[in-house]
Design a protein around this motif. Structure first.
Motif, short mmCIF file in Angstrom:
data_model
loop_
_atom_site.label_atom_id
_atom_site.label_comp_id
_atom_site.label_asym_id
_atom_site.label_seq_id
_atom_site.Cartn_x
_atom_site.Cartn_y
_atom_site.Cartn_z
N THR A 139 53.49 69.07 39.09
CA THR A 139 52.31 68.80 38.26
C THR A 139 52.60 67.91 37.06
OG1 THR A 139 52.67 70.87 37.05
CG2 THR A 139 51.11 70.91 38.88
N LEU A 140 53.81 67.90 36.54
CA LEU A 140 54.09 67.04 35.38
C LEU A 140 53.88 65.55 35.70
CD1 LEU A 140 57.17 68.78 33.71
CD2 LEU A 140 54.83 68.65 32.86
N PRO A 141 54.38 65.05 36.84
CA PRO A 141 54.09 63.64 37.15
C PRO A 141 52.61 63.39 37.41
CG PRO A 141 55.16 64.70 39.02
CD PRO A 141 55.26 65.65 37.85
N ALA A 142 51.93 64.36 38.02
CA ALA A 142 50.49 64.20 38.26
C ALA A 142 49.74 64.12 36.94
CB ALA A 142 49.97 65.37 39.10
N ALA A 189 50.37 60.72 35.35
CA ALA A 189 49.64 59.66 36.05
C ALA A 189 48.16 59.69 35.70
CB ALA A 189 49.84 59.81 37.56
N LEU A 190 47.56 60.87 35.64
CA LEU A 190 46.14 60.96 35.28
C LEU A 190 45.90 60.46 33.86
CD1 LEU A 190 45.06 64.44 36.75
CD2 LEU A 190 44.62 62.17 37.68
N ALA A 233 35.73 68.36 27.60
CA ALA A 233 37.00 68.36 28.35
C ALA A 233 38.15 68.77 27.44
CB ALA A 233 37.25 66.99 28.95
N THR A 234 38.15 68.29 26.20
CA THR A 234 39.20 68.65 25.24
C THR A 234 39.19 70.15 24.97
OG1 THR A 234 39.01 66.48 24.19
CG2 THR A 234 40.10 68.22 22.92
N TYR A 253 41.75 65.74 31.00
CA TYR A 253 42.08 66.79 31.96
C TYR A 253 43.56 66.74 32.36
CZ TYR A 253 37.30 68.41 32.97
OH TYR A 253 36.06 68.97 32.89
N GLY A 254 44.11 65.54 32.44
CA GLY A 254 45.52 65.40 32.80
C GLY A 254 46.43 66.16 31.85
N LEU A 255 46.08 66.15 30.56
CA LEU A 255 46.89 66.87 29.57
C LEU A 255 46.87 68.38 29.79
CD1 LEU A 255 45.85 64.91 26.34
CD2 LEU A 255 48.02 64.74 27.58
#
Length: 532
Positions: free
Chosen positions: A321-324, A327-328, A414-415, A360-362
């Motif tokens: 999940t860290l690379p995903a 990337a997001l 989202a935040t 959301y990536g965060l």
């Protein structure tokens, strides 16, 4: 079957569902954009979907699975069948009553719970009510299907439960394709999708029902009766429903808040679909497999095995999940443009959804870690503590969403979601450590910083690669050019991340091989452990 192979079995079905889900969302974005019908459909679908994940997936995966597994060990398949029939009789009666009440009360529910902001637009409000009435029986079908899925997972048969959700997207893709072929307008498409959701619930229930019969358990209907086991299930399920559905509680509240701005609900839904790919593939696979495995280890008194399962699951989730997440964060807008920007989905919508997706990536690692931490409580039949933490997270989410929405609109919501997710994850982990339920694992502690560093370097490289490939990712570029460019970026990112992760020692092939061999020996010792 090894833990890695079990993860892969569940993840493959979830991945297939998410891929079809992307196709569905691409067609929906083109047909409806972020307009009033899209808002109405997404708001209406959010309600039964929230209840499904809140009371079905969350409650039964947390409460039903350990009790069902315990019944198998104590009284064999006959005892498990009797327990299942007791639960089925109560669950079916409750669902039937709930469905009737909700169908009758739907106008009030939409007005005060789902989307109060729609009241000022009578047509949007009316469409939302009608679509929600059509779709709400989906909840009953999926709740019963969740029970069957829990039985299959306890019997180590993961495939049918993992593949069933694919049919929701297959049916809705068929509906959208037919609508395009016949030239239906937006309103007709919205209602056709609503009926498609209803039909998909029946299909998914049929799939897992047949799989349970093939596994040797035939469930007959019994009149509802609160037996000792059912009472125990209800005691565990209520807090588990709140805990397991924390994300859904937040989403329902945020849908309510977002209804005040046109297009906000649809923008959040489109971003959530992309974000759910890594969250679903990794998070659901880990949670589905880890809970029965962890419960089994604890019942046998093997605390060392239980600790190893938890640590390896966290290591696995962070590794993927860290690379995903990185990337997001870096390439959210190119992804959204390639997937959605056509037809009624405008460049402005791309920018809005891209910003939401980056936020959301965060939060992605937090929500996946929550799914890895919760079995540590549920396997010990402690659903109260996670419920308290879930309530705290909801309070954080609501407070931040109400504060940030007037300033940042959809991005503010989202935040609020991701901050609440991190608060929940930190509280869960700290409690497991404090209670001594999380064993100290030096390899894990040394690998996590290396995985973070590998993902950060990958993100920096992606940033410069996106700049260099700018023309191929621009709004005016043909779809196939954008697709090739995004796919190239993804492949380069994967190669660089895995090279860095293995090169720095953040990941180890030897560890994976040991896990597979250990699982293979366990499978040989227990032949029924293999999924069909």
């Amino acid at each position: 079957m090894s833990l890695v192979k079990k993860f892969a079995t569940v993840a493959s079905g979830t991945l297939m569902s998410r891929v079809f889900g992307f196709t569905r969302e691409m067609l929906m974005a083109s047909a409806l954009g972020t307009g009033p019908i899209a808002d109405a459909f997404n708001a209406a679908f959010r309600f039964p979907n929230t209840f499904r994940r809140l009371f079905a997936e969350g409650a039964f995966n947390a409460a039903f699975v350990p009790l069902f597994a315990k019944e198998i060990e104590a009284n064999g398949l006959d005892g498990a069948r009797r327990f299942s029939e007791e639960v089925f009789g109560v669950l079916f009666t409750v669902l039937l009553t709930l469905t009737i009440l909700m169908e009758v009360s739907m106008p009030l529910i939409v007005r005060y719970v789902i989307a109060p902001g729609f009241v000022e637009d009578p047509m949007k409000f009316d469409n939302t009510v009608r679509m929600a009435i059509i779709m709400f029986p989906y909840l009953a079908c999926m709740s019963l299907a969740a029970m069957m899925s829990g039985m299959l997972n306890s019997l180590h048969r993961y495939f049918a439960a993992a593949i069933a959700p694919v049919f929701l997207n297959v049916i809705l893709i068929g509906v959208l394709a037919y609508a395009w072929y016949t030239g239906q307008d937006g309103r007709q498409v919205g209602y056709a999708l609503s009926w498609g959701v209803m039909v998909s619930g029946l299909v998914q229930l049929a799939i897992v029902w047949i799989a349970v019969r093939n596994a040797g358990i035939t469930i007959g209907f019994r009149l509802p009766h609160l037996t000792k086991n059912v009472k125990r299930l209800l005691v565990l399920a209520l807090p588990a429903a709140v805990t397991g559905g924390i994300t859904q509680i937040n989403l329902l509240i945020n849908t309510n808040i977002a209804s005040a701005k046109s297009g906000a609900i649809s923008s959040l839904a489109y971003a959530d679909r992309i974000y759910q790919l890594p969250l679903g593939v990794v998070g659901i696979a880990v949670a589905t497999v880890l809970l029965p495995e962890l419960a089994r280890a604890l019942r046998s008194g093997n605390l060392k095995e239980a600790s190893s399962l938890q640590n390896r699951s966290v290591e696995f989730t962070l590794f993927l999940t860290l690379p995903a997440a990185a990337a997001l964060l870096v390439m959210s807008e190119p992804i959204v443009r390639m997937l959605y920007e056509r037809g009624n989905f405008s460049p402005t919508s791309t920018h809005t959804v891209g910003n939401i997706l980056a936020v959301y990536g965060l939060g992605l690692p937090a929500f996946v870690l929550i799914k890895a931490f919760l079995p540590g409580f549920f396997a010990r039949e402690d659903t109260r503590t996670p419920m308290i933490f879930a309530a705290i997270a909801v309070a954080v989410n609501v407070s931040l969403a109400l504060t940030l929405f007037p300033i940042m609109y959809e991005t503010g919501i989202a935040t609020a979601e991701i901050v609440a997710g991190w608060v929940n994850a930190i509280l869960l982990f700290a409690t497991l450590v404090w209670r001594g339920h999380w064993g100290r694992d030096i390899p894990l502690l040394t690998r996590i910083p290396r995985l973070f560093i590998s993902a950060a370097i990958m993100a920096i490289g992606l940033h410069y690669a996106i700049t260099w490939m700018g023309p191929a990712l621009a709004p005016h570029a043909p779809l196939h050019t954008q697709a090739v460019a995004v796919l190239t970026l993804v492949i380069l990112a994967m190669i660089s991340y895995f090279a860095l992760a293995f090169g720095t020692g953040g990941a180890s092939l030897a560890m994976i091989r040991r896990n597979v061999k250990r699982g293979a020996k366990a499978a040989e010792a227990t032949p029924t452990d293999a999924a069909p």
